[in-house]
Design a protein around this motif. Structure first.
Motif, PDB file in Angstrom:
ATOM      1  N   LYS A  74       0.840  -1.206   0.000  1.00 52.56           N
ATOM      2  CA  LYS A  74       0.000   0.000   0.000  1.00 52.56           C
ATOM      3  C   LYS A  74       0.874   1.255   0.000  1.00 52.56           C
ATOM      4  N   PHE A  75       1.935   1.218   0.806  1.00 50.78           N
ATOM      5  CA  PHE A  75       2.839   2.357   0.875  1.00 50.78           C
ATOM      6  C   PHE A  75       3.482   2.604  -0.486  1.00 50.78           C
ATOM      7  N   ILE A  76       3.877   1.540  -1.165  1.00 42.06           N
ATOM      8  CA  ILE A  76       4.486   1.677  -2.493  1.00 42.06           C
ATOM      9  C   ILE A  76       3.511   2.324  -3.467  1.00 42.06           C
ATOM     10  N   VAL A  77       2.245   1.925  -3.425  1.00 40.02           N
ATOM     11  CA  VAL A  77       1.232   2.542  -4.293  1.00 40.02           C
ATOM     12  C   VAL A  77       1.125   4.036  -3.993  1.00 40.02           C
ATOM     13  N   VAL A  78       1.058   4.389  -2.702  1.00 37.16           N
ATOM     14  CA  VAL A  78       0.958   5.797  -2.307  1.00 37.16           C
ATOM     15  C   VAL A  78       2.205   6.558  -2.752  1.00 37.16           C
ATOM     16  N   VAL A  79       3.382   5.975  -2.547  1.00 31.75           N
ATOM     17  CA  VAL A  79       4.631   6.637  -2.928  1.00 31.75           C
ATOM     18  C   VAL A  79       4.698   6.840  -4.440  1.00 31.75           C
ATOM     19  N   LEU A  80       4.309   5.834  -5.206  1.00 29.95           N
ATOM     20  CA  LEU A  80       4.335   5.986  -6.664  1.00 29.95           C
ATOM     21  C   LEU A  80       3.403   7.103  -7.122  1.00 29.95           C
ATOM     22  N   CYS A  81       2.213   7.152  -6.535  1.00 29.84           N
ATOM     23  CA  CYS A  81       1.280   8.242  -6.868  1.00 29.84           C
ATOM     24  C   CYS A  81       1.849   9.589  -6.425  1.00 29.84           C
ATOM     25  N   SER A  82       2.421   9.617  -5.237  1.00 23.52           N
ATOM     26  CA  SER A  82       3.007  10.843  -4.704  1.00 23.52           C
ATOM     27  C   SER A  82       4.166  11.322  -5.578  1.00 23.52           C
ATOM     28  N   ILE A  83       5.053  10.407  -5.936  1.00 18.90           N
ATOM     29  CA  ILE A  83       6.179  10.777  -6.794  1.00 18.90           C
ATOM     30  C   ILE A  83       5.668  11.264  -8.145  1.00 18.90           C
ATOM     31  N   GLY A  84       4.639  10.613  -8.666  1.00 19.20           N
ATOM     32  CA  GLY A  84       4.058  11.069  -9.929  1.00 19.20           C
ATOM     33  C   GLY A  84       3.510  12.480  -9.827  1.00 19.20           C
ATOM     34  N   LEU A  85       2.741  12.747  -8.770  1.00 18.23           N
ATOM     35  CA  LEU A  85       2.188  14.094  -8.565  1.00 18.23           C
ATOM     36  C   LEU A  85       3.300  15.124  -8.387  1.00 18.23           C
ATOM     37  N   LYS A  86       4.302  14.783  -7.579  1.00 15.79           N
ATOM     38  CA  LYS A  86       5.400  15.711  -7.320  1.00 15.79           C
ATOM     39  C   LYS A  86       6.256  15.942  -8.566  1.00 15.79           C
ATOM     40  N   THR A  87       6.505  14.886  -9.327  1.00 19.93           N
ATOM     41  CA  THR A  87       7.307  15.015 -10.539  1.00 19.93           C
ATOM     42  C   THR A  87       6.592  15.877 -11.572  1.00 19.93           C
ATOM     43  N   LEU A  88       5.293  15.681 -11.705  1.00 18.29           N
ATOM     44  CA  LEU A  88       4.512  16.537 -12.605  1.00 18.29           C
ATOM     45  C   LEU A  88       4.582  17.995 -12.152  1.00 18.29           C
ATOM     46  N   GLY A  89       4.427  18.217 -10.848  1.00 17.98           N
ATOM     47  CA  GLY A  89       4.506  19.566 -10.315  1.00 17.98           C
ATOM     48  C   GLY A  89       5.869  20.196 -10.514  1.00 17.98           C
ATOM     49  N   VAL A  90       6.934  19.426 -10.251  1.00 14.14           N
ATOM     50  CA  VAL A  90       8.296  19.923 -10.448  1.00 14.14           C
ATOM     51  C   VAL A  90       8.516  20.253 -11.923  1.00 14.14           C
ATOM     52  N   HIS A  91       8.049  19.391 -12.798  1.00 14.32           N
ATOM     53  CA  HIS A  91       8.187  19.632 -14.245  1.00 14.32           C
ATOM     54  C   HIS A  91       7.502  20.945 -14.646  1.00 14.32           C
ATOM     55  N   ILE A  92       6.294  21.136 -14.142  1.00 20.06           N
ATOM     56  CA  ILE A  92       5.557  22.363 -14.474  1.00 20.06           C
ATOM     57  C   ILE A  92       6.278  23.598 -13.928  1.00 20.06           C
ATOM     58  N   PHE A  93       6.629  23.573 -12.642  1.00 22.37           N
ATOM     59  CA  PHE A  93       7.235  24.752 -12.023  1.00 22.37           C
ATOM     60  C   PHE A  93       8.652  25.036 -12.522  1.00 22.37           C
ATOM     61  N   VAL A  94       9.475  23.981 -12.668  1.00 17.39           N
ATOM     62  CA  VAL A  94      10.888  24.189 -13.016  1.00 17.39           C
ATOM     63  C   VAL A  94      11.088  24.256 -14.535  1.00 17.39           C
ATOM     64  N   ASP A  95      10.568  23.253 -15.251  1.00 18.04           N
ATOM     65  CA  ASP A  95      10.829  23.182 -16.689  1.00 18.04           C
ATOM     66  C   ASP A  95       9.946  24.117 -17.514  1.00 18.04           C
ATOM     67  N   LYS A  96       8.711  24.285 -17.127  1.00 23.05           N
ATOM     68  CA  LYS A  96       7.782  25.097 -17.920  1.00 23.05           C
ATOM     69  C   LYS A  96       7.712  26.548 -17.455  1.00 23.05           C
ATOM     70  N   LEU A  97       7.598  26.754 -16.123  1.00 22.32           N
ATOM     71  CA  LEU A  97       7.458  28.118 -15.599  1.00 22.32           C
ATOM     72  C   LEU A  97       8.802  28.743 -15.218  1.00 22.32           C
ATOM     73  N   HIS A  98       9.871  27.926 -15.242  1.00 17.56           N
ATOM     74  CA  HIS A  98      11.241  28.375 -14.978  1.00 17.56           C
ATOM     75  C   HIS A  98      11.435  28.972 -13.581  1.00 17.56           C
ATOM     76  N   TRP A  99      10.759  28.372 -12.607  1.00  8.93           N
ATOM     77  CA  TRP A  99      10.980  28.747 -11.212  1.00  8.93           C
ATOM     78  C   TRP A  99      12.314  28.149 -10.782  1.00  8.93           C
ATOM     79  N   HIS A 100      12.867  28.676  -9.700  1.00  4.01           N
ATOM     80  CA  HIS A 100      14.074  28.101  -9.101  1.00  4.01           C
ATOM     81  C   HIS A 100      13.760  26.651  -8.720  1.00  4.01           C
ATOM     82  N   PHE A 101      14.707  25.752  -8.972  1.00  7.52           N
ATOM     83  CA  PHE A 101      14.448  24.322  -8.771  1.00  7.52           C
ATOM     84  C   PHE A 101      14.071  23.959  -7.336  1.00  7.52           C
ATOM     85  N   LEU A 102      14.560  24.700  -6.346  1.00 13.81           N
ATOM     86  CA  LEU A 102      14.201  24.394  -4.955  1.00 13.81           C
ATOM     87  C   LEU A 102      12.851  24.996  -4.559  1.00 13.81           C
TER      88      LEU A 102
END
Length: 128
Positions: A74-102
């Protein structure tokens, strides 16, 4: 202090410790290894999850009497979903909107950790 509040605070401390591991590894992957922000996030999120699971199972939710296998999948399922959500968010903020990576990473970490991770871990993964 109410037991539910203590449990919530313990889980947040666990998330903070896991998050410190995550941020350190993310920064290293992004700056030293020159990996992309999304790939750095996948690597750091996976390793931070190991720290978080261990602390949550034995301390935050005190749920070590349950078989580890039933919690781990169950934890692995939650982590995979969480990493997916976070990776999408990081991609949008860093790669698309050019925010500072941190800054982009921090914002998405807070939103996903409080809104998704805690809820899923408390009511599904470590439910007694």
């Amino acid at each position: 202090m109410n037991a539910k509040v203590r449990e919530f605070l313990r889980a947040q401390l666990s998330a903070f410790v896991g998050g410190l591991s995550d941020f350190g590894i993310y920064t290293f992957c992004y700056t030293a290894l020159k990996l992309t922000a999304p790939l750095s996030n996948v690597i750091s999120g996976s390793l931070g999850a190991v720290v978080n699971f261990t602390i949550n199972r034995y301390w935050s939710f005190k749920s070590s009497e349950m078989p580890i296998g039933s919690q781990l999948w169950k934890f692995i399922v939650v982590v995979l979903c969480s990493i997916g959500l976070k990776t999408l968010g990081v991609h949008i903020f860093v790669d698309k909107l050019h925010w500072h990576f941190l800054i982009g990473k921090l914002l998405i970490e807070i939103v996903v950790s409080l809104g998704f991770n805690f809820t899923m871990q408390k009511y599904w993964v470590f439910r007694k």
